[in-house]
Design an enzyme around this catalytic site. Sequence first.
Site, PDB file in Angstrom:
ATOM      1  CG  ASN A 120      81.196  13.978  -5.652  1.00  0.00           C
ATOM      2  OD1 ASN A 120      82.098  13.278  -5.201  1.00  0.00           O
ATOM      3  ND2 ASN A 120      81.451  14.961  -6.476  1.00  0.00           N
ATOM      4  CE1 TYR A 150      85.142  12.511 -13.190  1.00  0.00           C
ATOM      5  CE2 TYR A 150      83.341  13.784 -12.293  1.00  0.00           C
ATOM      6  CZ  TYR A 150      84.657  13.401 -12.266  1.00  0.00           C
ATOM      7  OH  TYR A 150      85.482  13.887 -11.308  1.00  0.00           O
ATOM      8  CB  ALA A 193      85.394  22.317  -2.254  1.00  0.00           C
ATOM      9  NE  ARG A 197      88.735  16.163  -1.614  1.00  0.00           N
ATOM     10  CZ  ARG A 197      88.271  16.376  -2.860  1.00  0.00           C
ATOM     11  NH1 ARG A 197      87.604  15.453  -3.512  1.00  0.00           N
ATOM     12  NH2 ARG A 197      88.500  17.517  -3.470  1.00  0.00           N
ATOM     13  CE  LYS A 224      87.072  15.920 -11.675  1.00  0.00           C
ATOM     14  NZ  LYS A 224      86.144  16.970 -11.299  1.00  0.00           N
ATOM     15  CG  ASP A 281      88.071  20.622 -11.143  1.00  0.00           C
ATOM     16  OD1 ASP A 281      87.350  21.563 -11.484  1.00  0.00           O
ATOM     17  OD2 ASP A 281      87.645  19.471 -10.953  1.00  0.00           O
ATOM     18  CG  ASP A 282      89.180  18.994  -6.233  1.00  0.00           C
ATOM     19  OD1 ASP A 282      88.121  18.444  -6.525  1.00  0.00           O
ATOM     20  OD2 ASP A 282      90.291  18.505  -6.501  1.00  0.00           O
ATOM     21  CD  GLU A 313      89.729  17.165  -9.939  1.00  0.00           C
ATOM     22  OE1 GLU A 313      89.861  18.016 -10.831  1.00  0.00           O
ATOM     23  OE2 GLU A 313      88.807  17.188  -9.096  1.00  0.00           O
ATOM     24  CG  ASP A 314      89.530  14.548  -6.458  1.00  0.00           C
ATOM     25  OD1 ASP A 314      89.103  15.712  -6.461  1.00  0.00           O
ATOM     26  OD2 ASP A 314      88.822  13.588  -6.773  1.00  0.00           O
TER      27      ASP A 314
END
Length: 545
Positions: free
Chosen positions: A402, A97, A299, A150, A168, A262-263, A239-240
């Site tokens: 990150n 990860y 986020a 993203r 993930k 999740d973000d 996600e993303d």
Amino acid sequence: MKASRNGKTGLDLIHDPVLNKNTAFTREEREKYGLLGLLPAVVESLDQQVQRVLMQLTHKHSDMDRFVYLTGLLDTNETLFYKVIMSDPTRFLPIVYDPTIGEACLKFGHIYRRSRGMYLSIAHRGSVSKVLADWPDKDVRFICVTNGGRILGLGDIGANGMGIPIGKLQLYTGAAGVPPAHLLPLFLDAGTNNEQLLEDPLYLGIRQKRPPTEELYPFVDEFVAAVQERYPDCCIHFEDWTGSDAVHLLARYRDKVCCYNDDIQGTAGITLAGLINALKIKGGSLKDETIFFAGAGSAGIGLADLLVSEMVSEGLAEEEARSRIWMYDVNGLLQSERDDLFDFQRKYAHKHAPTRDLTTAIKSVKPTTLIGVSTVGGLFTRSVVEAMAEINDRPVVFALSNPTDHAECTAEQAYQWTKGRAIFAAGVQFPPVDYAGETYRAGQANNLYIFPAVAMAIYATRAKRVTDDMFIEAAKAVADQVPDKLLSQGTLFPPQSDILETSVKTAARVAKTVFDAGLAQVPQPADLEDFVRKHLYDASYPELD
Ligand SMILES: O=C([O-])CC(=O)C(=O)O
Ligand SMILES: [Mg+2]
């Protein structure tokens, strides 16, 4: 010759990554399933096989090489892969990860070997349900889906973003024991605006620009409906996606189907956990904090919304709670006069003179906590961090972006520039910092402490919906599991070496929230921790009959 439980024998069995045991097939199994002569003479235990993998990994020169090797291992022997990564999470999570996954995603089309998961393209519009039916497993309980809009702090990387749903979901199993048989990574391919990738001959996605929202959302609607039809018990994990899609799609589906982002919710959960522990160190309560976000994407907004609900439960009026949260993005401080804001950002735009300088904004707003969700590496310069240290005795600074070179500042910078007074956390793991005779161990504020445990709770309870309360409870459970000794060294999160145990305890508390809300579809057991343990994946070889 007898067939195994999925009808396979001989080489077909060896080539099945779920049933393959390689040198651990027993003599009886070799006889029974026609494997004699297809394997070397030795019969090994799973532990001996782990030793060989560890030895082979030491000969690799980089974590990227180790990532490619471990992906190959997963393609050939799923049990051994999970046994290895679960044997030493501190070592292996950063390889499968963050931060290695960032580099792996950038190179995804180049290091690609074998397909994993599903790819649904916008060209399949009108027949998404039919294409989804190509997936052979009948009991998919989680789909992690991205459109690559993203990815981490890397921006739009189109189909290369598929590395994230794959990674993930590996954390669902590796960090919280959700059985891999129920997990499906999925890439919803609607193109990319990344010119470099569109011109890369090895790019794996459809070669077209992203469509406007009016075309994208009906495609996502069709996908969500197809999932409901084929897998009624499946939770969709977004996600993303780009910030605005993330916020809008979550609002579109969260009350209708079992889904979460999740973000938005996972990152909010882990940051709340960090803040709870920062307050244990410096004293005070959340409702007295002034929180400044550098970055106003999904986020930041997700966390801000969660903080407002916590502050309200501590007794503040909603408007007052909102007034304690400030945001800053590429165009400067969010303030009421700005006309370039999304609806969901506007509530955090307060009356203030325009400013495009971060240090000036901080000196004026005087936050107690600074949170970086900007994706801009190095954004927290010395003057920014020193401004926080001038205003606060114990400035809270979280640099969450990150992978590593996108972090707003490093742990070393945060401790040095504040003379050791910062309460610091980052989205990636930084090494311990020695400063003025003390050792500071910054923890990793990564949502990996939250979403796998929440997923385990959803899995075990067959939750009908996913609520913010589940993430708030996960945050509190994670915060409670940090030993005092670590807190005194500035670590706000539990050790990764115990991630499975931490996740079990977190999942048990989240499961209680699910039962209390009447969202579970199974009877409530007396002992929730034991109930979660009964659902854990066991990385040992399956029976073949
Ligand atoms: O994946 C991570 O490490 C955290 C995360 O969700 C993101 O950066 O998008
Ligand atoms: Mg993410």
